[in-house]
Design an enzyme around this catalytic site. Structure first.
Site, short mmCIF file in Angstrom:
data_model
loop_
_atom_site.label_atom_id
_atom_site.label_comp_id
_atom_site.label_asym_id
_atom_site.label_seq_id
_atom_site.Cartn_x
_atom_site.Cartn_y
_atom_site.Cartn_z
N ASN A 10 0.87 -1.16 0.03
CA ASN A 10 -0.05 -0.01 -0.02
C ASN A 10 0.89 1.22 0.04
O ASN A 10 1.82 1.45 0.82
CB ASN A 10 -0.86 -0.16 1.19
CG ASN A 10 -1.70 1.15 1.50
OD1 ASN A 10 -1.48 2.20 1.13
ND2 ASN A 10 -2.95 0.81 1.62
N HIS A 13 0.93 6.35 1.74
CA HIS A 13 1.79 7.22 2.43
C HIS A 13 2.66 7.89 1.58
O HIS A 13 3.42 8.97 2.02
CB HIS A 13 2.14 6.83 3.68
CG HIS A 13 0.72 6.41 4.58
ND1 HIS A 13 -0.24 7.31 4.64
CD2 HIS A 13 0.49 5.30 5.33
CE1 HIS A 13 -0.99 6.90 5.67
NE2 HIS A 13 -0.58 5.74 6.08
N HIS A 53 -5.70 3.32 -1.74
CA HIS A 53 -7.19 3.83 -1.39
C HIS A 53 -7.35 5.06 -1.91
O HIS A 53 -6.92 6.43 -1.33
CB HIS A 53 -6.91 3.71 0.30
CG HIS A 53 -8.24 4.05 1.03
ND1 HIS A 53 -8.46 4.05 2.49
CD2 HIS A 53 -9.48 4.22 0.42
CE1 HIS A 53 -9.84 4.01 2.75
NE2 HIS A 53 -10.61 4.38 1.58
N ARG A 55 -9.61 8.06 -1.00
CA ARG A 55 -10.51 8.19 -0.11
C ARG A 55 -11.31 9.57 -0.71
O ARG A 55 -10.97 10.31 -1.51
CB ARG A 55 -9.79 8.85 1.18
CG ARG A 55 -8.91 7.56 1.90
CD ARG A 55 -8.38 8.21 3.11
NE ARG A 55 -9.54 8.41 4.10
CZ ARG A 55 -9.63 7.54 5.20
NH1 ARG A 55 -8.67 6.64 5.19
NH2 ARG A 55 -10.36 7.46 6.09
N ARG A 59 -7.12 12.83 0.59
CA ARG A 59 -6.07 12.98 1.50
C ARG A 59 -4.58 12.78 0.85
O ARG A 59 -3.87 13.51 1.13
CB ARG A 59 -6.24 12.78 2.99
CG ARG A 59 -6.24 11.28 3.12
CD ARG A 59 -6.28 10.85 4.77
NE ARG A 59 -7.63 11.30 5.25
CZ ARG A 59 -8.11 10.73 6.38
NH1 ARG A 59 -7.42 10.18 7.12
NH2 ARG A 59 -9.15 10.99 6.72
N GLU A 80 -8.58 0.03 -3.00
CA GLU A 80 -9.49 0.35 -1.90
C GLU A 80 -10.37 1.46 -2.08
O GLU A 80 -9.94 2.50 -2.17
CB GLU A 80 -8.53 0.40 -0.52
CG GLU A 80 -7.57 -0.54 -0.09
CD GLU A 80 -7.02 -0.54 1.14
OE1 GLU A 80 -7.01 0.54 1.60
OE2 GLU A 80 -6.03 -1.29 1.41
N THR A 111 -8.19 3.61 8.39
CA THR A 111 -9.16 3.01 8.26
C THR A 111 -9.31 2.02 9.81
O THR A 111 -8.33 1.24 10.08
CB THR A 111 -9.36 1.84 7.31
OG1 THR A 111 -8.97 2.60 6.31
CG2 THR A 111 -10.78 0.94 7.06
N GLU A 161 -10.51 -9.47 3.42
CA GLU A 161 -9.44 -9.31 4.09
C GLU A 161 -9.63 -8.97 5.41
O GLU A 161 -10.67 -8.20 6.03
CB GLU A 161 -8.99 -7.81 3.59
CG GLU A 161 -7.39 -7.58 4.05
CD GLU A 161 -6.79 -6.08 3.27
OE1 GLU A 161 -7.13 -6.08 2.14
OE2 GLU A 161 -6.25 -5.55 4.07
N HIS A 202 -3.58 -4.50 7.99
CA HIS A 202 -3.46 -3.40 8.60
C HIS A 202 -2.59 -3.62 10.01
O HIS A 202 -2.79 -4.80 10.83
CB HIS A 202 -4.90 -3.17 9.23
CG HIS A 202 -5.24 -1.70 9.76
ND1 HIS A 202 -5.86 -0.64 8.96
CD2 HIS A 202 -4.68 -0.90 10.91
CE1 HIS A 202 -5.73 0.41 9.40
NE2 HIS A 202 -5.12 0.28 10.73
N1 PXP Z 1 -5.84 -2.93 4.25
C1 PXP Z 1 -6.47 -2.07 4.23
C2 PXP Z 1 -8.33 -2.58 3.96
C3 PXP Z 1 -6.46 -0.76 4.56
O1 PXP Z 1 -7.39 0.05 4.86
C4 PXP Z 1 -5.09 -0.31 4.89
C5 PXP Z 1 -4.81 0.89 5.40
O2 PXP Z 1 -4.92 1.99 4.56
C6 PXP Z 1 -4.11 -1.55 5.05
C7 PXP Z 1 -4.46 -3.04 4.60
C8 PXP Z 1 -2.64 -1.26 5.36
O3 PXP Z 1 -2.34 -0.87 6.56
P1 PXP Z 1 -0.95 -0.62 7.22
O4 PXP Z 1 -0.89 0.63 6.64
O5 PXP Z 1 -1.50 -0.32 8.60
O6 PXP Z 1 -0.11 -1.57 6.83
#
Ligand code: PXP
Length: 254
Positions: A10, A13, A53, A55, A59, A80, A111, A161, A202
């Site tokens: 992901n 960031h 994602h 959003r 953001r 996402e 999330t 997930e 997550h």
């Molecule tokens: N899976 C989903 C559905 C999420 O919303 C997120 C956070 O955006 C992640 C995985 C990744 O989480 P993390 O950034 O804590 O690894």
């Protein structure tokens, strides 16, 4: 174990960092870091898919990012999204390889909980049908609760997930952590028995991953914050390789 545990990185960031300086100057030649370059580094490090994602408040990821990544990445795109008409239309237009429906509220930092599939069944049903018509596989991001797993299967989702946030937040509290692992084990077994592909995500990092070795049937993990944080010190490609290395131990211990 078949082909092994897959990793979706992901990169939200990476966009967060870009937006911190360039939110109003995205067209500037100075705008950085460049998201597609980040995606390529993740792929070089061994990512199987790129997760973003989009959003409602934009953001981090912007609409143009989604289109560009879909055009340019070599692996698969996992989008996402919250189940809102505006974002669903964009997803249908982009046609990513797969989508993950997540709950979303504006005030949250990230999330925070799983999607309540039981309570939102009527709103989710038409979205899943539209995704299915476009050939987009759907994952539902849920807490590892029996009724949520059953509701996801009843809706005809291809994947769930499992939300590993409660597990990750239990770090340093061994009994609570063990209880969360148990919840994930039971959720994974139930989802697998219902014919669902089991993903998780997550808060996963190279430290807590070893405890997830006990959770059976995992097909894919989505990991963002830890990898991007680690990349500050070692670069994205290396950070992805480090995560992969720990993930490669999965499946050898059960
Ligand atoms: N899976 C989903 C559905 C999420 O919303 C997120 C956070 O955006 C992640 C995985 C990744 O989480 P993390 O950034 O804590 O690894």
């Amino acid at each position: 174990m078949g082909e092994g545990l897959r990793l979706g990185v992901n990169i939200d960031h990476v966009a967060t960092l870009r937006q911190a300086r360039y939110a109003t100057m995205l067209e500037s030649p100075n705008a950085e870091p460049v998201l597609i370059d980040a995606a390529r580094e993740c792929e070089q490090g061994g990512a199987d898919s790129i997760t973003i994602h989009l959003r409602a408040d934009r953001r981090h990821i912007q609409d143009e990012d989604v289109f560009e990544l879909q055009r340019q990445i070599a692996t698969k795109l996992n989008l996402e999204l919250g189940n809102t008409p505006e974002i669903v239309e964009i997803a249908l237009e982009i046609t990513p390889d797969f989508v993950c429906l997540v709950p979303e509220n504006r005030e949250e930092i990230t999330t925070e909980g799983g999607l309540d599939v039981v309570a939102n069944r009527n709103e989710l049903e038409p979205t899943l049908a539209r995704m299915r018509d476009k050939g987009i596989a759907v994952s539902l991001f849920i807490d590892p609760e029996p009724d949520q797993v059953d509701a996801a299967a009843a809706l005809g989702a291809e994947m769930v997930e499992l939300h590993t946030g409660a597990f990750a937040n239990a770090a340093g509290d061994a009994p609570r952590e063990a209880a969360e692992v148990q919840r994930l084990i039971e959720g994974a077994k139930r989802a697998h028995a219902a014919g669902l592909q089991v993903n998780a995500g997550h808060g996963i990092n190279t430290r807590n991953m070893v405890r997830l070795y006990r959770v059976p049937h995992l097909a894919e993990l989505n990991i963002g914050h830890h990898i991007v944080s680690r990349a500050v010190f070692v670069g994205l490609e290396e950070a992805v390789k480090e995560m992969r290395l720990v993930m490669d131990g999965y499946g050898s211990s059960w």
